[in-house]
Scaffold this motif. Structure first.
Motif, PDB file in Angstrom:
ATOM      1  N   LYS A  55      -7.574 -10.252 -14.581  1.00  0.00           N
ATOM      2  CA  LYS A  55      -8.501 -10.687 -15.640  1.00  0.00           C
ATOM      3  C   LYS A  55      -8.014 -10.129 -16.884  1.00  0.00           C
ATOM      4  O   LYS A  55      -7.491  -8.982 -16.841  1.00  0.00           O
ATOM      5  N   ARG A  56      -8.124 -10.831 -17.875  1.00  0.00           N
ATOM      6  CA  ARG A  56      -7.652 -10.394 -19.225  1.00  0.00           C
ATOM      7  C   ARG A  56      -8.893  -9.893 -20.163  1.00  0.00           C
ATOM      8  O   ARG A  56      -9.935 -10.752 -20.041  1.00  0.00           O
ATOM      9  N   LEU A  95       0.666  -1.361   0.263  1.00  0.00           N
ATOM     10  CA  LEU A  95      -0.083   0.086   0.287  1.00  0.00           C
ATOM     11  C   LEU A  95       0.875   1.332  -0.058  1.00  0.00           C
ATOM     12  O   LEU A  95       0.737   2.255  -0.726  1.00  0.00           O
ATOM     13  N   LEU A  96       2.065   1.208   0.934  1.00  0.00           N
ATOM     14  CA  LEU A  96       2.839   2.385   0.764  1.00  0.00           C
ATOM     15  C   LEU A  96       3.647   2.683  -0.462  1.00  0.00           C
ATOM     16  O   LEU A  96       3.535   3.892  -0.959  1.00  0.00           O
ATOM     17  N   ALA A  97       4.014   1.729  -1.289  1.00  0.00           N
ATOM     18  CA  ALA A  97       4.569   1.476  -2.528  1.00  0.00           C
ATOM     19  C   ALA A  97       3.543   2.432  -3.516  1.00  0.00           C
ATOM     20  O   ALA A  97       3.989   3.312  -4.244  1.00  0.00           O
ATOM     21  N   ALA A  98       2.194   2.108  -3.457  1.00  0.00           N
ATOM     22  CA  ALA A  98       1.369   2.420  -4.466  1.00  0.00           C
ATOM     23  C   ALA A  98       1.115   3.973  -3.944  1.00  0.00           C
ATOM     24  O   ALA A  98       1.037   4.745  -5.072  1.00  0.00           O
ATOM     25  N   LEU A  99       1.177   4.284  -2.789  1.00  0.00           N
ATOM     26  CA  LEU A  99       0.835   5.910  -2.285  1.00  0.00           C
ATOM     27  C   LEU A  99       1.824   6.394  -2.822  1.00  0.00           C
ATOM     28  O   LEU A  99       1.966   7.559  -3.175  1.00  0.00           O
ATOM     29  N   PRO A 132      -9.645   4.789  -3.696  1.00  0.00           N
ATOM     30  CA  PRO A 132     -10.648   4.117  -4.549  1.00  0.00           C
ATOM     31  C   PRO A 132     -10.797   2.511  -4.199  1.00  0.00           C
ATOM     32  O   PRO A 132      -9.920   1.816  -4.293  1.00  0.00           O
ATOM     33  N   ARG A 133     -12.048   2.188  -3.994  1.00  0.00           N
ATOM     34  CA  ARG A 133     -12.300   0.776  -3.940  1.00  0.00           C
ATOM     35  C   ARG A 133     -11.722  -0.138  -4.905  1.00  0.00           C
ATOM     36  O   ARG A 133     -11.234  -1.263  -4.680  1.00  0.00           O
ATOM     37  N   HIS A 192      -7.695  -4.259  -6.549  1.00  0.00           N
ATOM     38  CA  HIS A 192      -6.687  -4.672  -7.091  1.00  0.00           C
ATOM     39  C   HIS A 192      -5.347  -4.939  -6.386  1.00  0.00           C
ATOM     40  O   HIS A 192      -4.542  -5.906  -6.438  1.00  0.00           O
ATOM     41  N   LEU A 193      -5.475  -3.865  -5.309  1.00  0.00           N
ATOM     42  CA  LEU A 193      -4.132  -4.385  -4.372  1.00  0.00           C
ATOM     43  C   LEU A 193      -4.291  -5.791  -3.609  1.00  0.00           C
ATOM     44  O   LEU A 193      -3.205  -6.462  -3.530  1.00  0.00           O
ATOM     45  N   LEU A 194      -5.470  -6.190  -3.233  1.00  0.00           N
ATOM     46  CA  LEU A 194      -5.756  -7.139  -2.676  1.00  0.00           C
ATOM     47  C   LEU A 194      -5.519  -8.530  -3.424  1.00  0.00           C
ATOM     48  O   LEU A 194      -5.049  -9.376  -2.942  1.00  0.00           O
TER      49      LEU A 194
END
Length: 226
Positions: free
Chosen positions: A149-150, A33-37, A132-133, A138-140
């Motif tokens: 999903k493709r 989460l920190l990397a994404a932020l 955003p949910r 995506h993170l989870l």
């Protein structure tokens, strides 16, 4: 906030509840989460700000009543997450004058910095931080190792060869072939294909033939003159 808008967001507390339920390592979740932020994922929280005078801490009013974006600098300067799922950074461990404290599970940030306009300390707190949910999902998924999903293959012809087969079918129909589009498509599929690959190509050719015939019919109707 109405329920429809609330459903678009996931609070940090919800994210870590899902992390625990899915058996994901909590510290791994914090680090992801920190990397994404730090990379630009926007987070919002309810903000309160305070200055200080001789009598102590004074809140700046009016208080924000809508979630405010958490500055990216908070995440980039927050320090390494610890095993108790907090992050603490201080400019001076002995006598800190600037610091950031994050409680990841509760979604709370407290920070103290210098305000450069009048050079006084400004404390900024954020609570009920959320993202955003869609990004939380995506993170989870990434943390749980679920495959992404493709996008499905196009409904119609997806190669020059298939498009030529559809064109051949139209020539056959113009020449008097009255068979259903499905039967014509079956006769034009690649003979080297078997199983699901064969069925998939049959569907694409059938779709292409029917779509072309519908388009030709509409064009003919539009070109009619009284």
């Amino acid at each position: 906030m109405d329920s429809k808008n609330r459903a678009k967001w996931a609070c940090f507390g919800e994210i870590f509840e899902a992390v625990a339920q899915q058996g994901i390592d909590e510290l791994d979740a914090v680090e992801a989460l920190l990397a994404a932020l730090r990379n630009g994922l926007r987070a919002y929280g309810y903000r309160r700000q305070f200055t200080f005078n001789e009598s102590g801490k004074v809140e700046r009013l009016p208080r924000d009543i809508y979630p405010q974006p958490v500055p990216v600098a908070i995440w980039r300067d927050s320090g390494t997450p610890k095993g108790d799922l907090t992050s603490i950074w201080q400019d001076d461990p002995e006598e800190p004058e600037v610091w950031i404290s994050i409680d990841w599970v509760s979604g709370a940030v407290e920070s103290l910095d210098w305000e450069l306009t009048n050079f006084e300390h400004l404390r900024t707190d954020f609570s009920a931080i959320r993202i955003p949910r869609k990004e939380a999902d995506h993170l989870l998924s990434d943390l749980a190792g679920r495959p992404k999903k493709r996008a499905g293959r196009p409904l119609g012809p997806s190669s020059p060869w298939e498009k030529e087969q559809v064109a051949a079918a139209l020539r056959m129909i113009d020449g008097g072939d009255t068979r259903p589009a499905t039967a014509i498509a079956t006769g034009l599929t690649d003979t080297a294909l078997i199983g699901k690959a064969l069925e998939s190509q049959q569907r694409r050719l059938t779709w292409g033939i029917k779509t072309a015939l519908t388009g030709n019919a509409k064009n003919s109707a539009n070109n009619k003159r009284d």
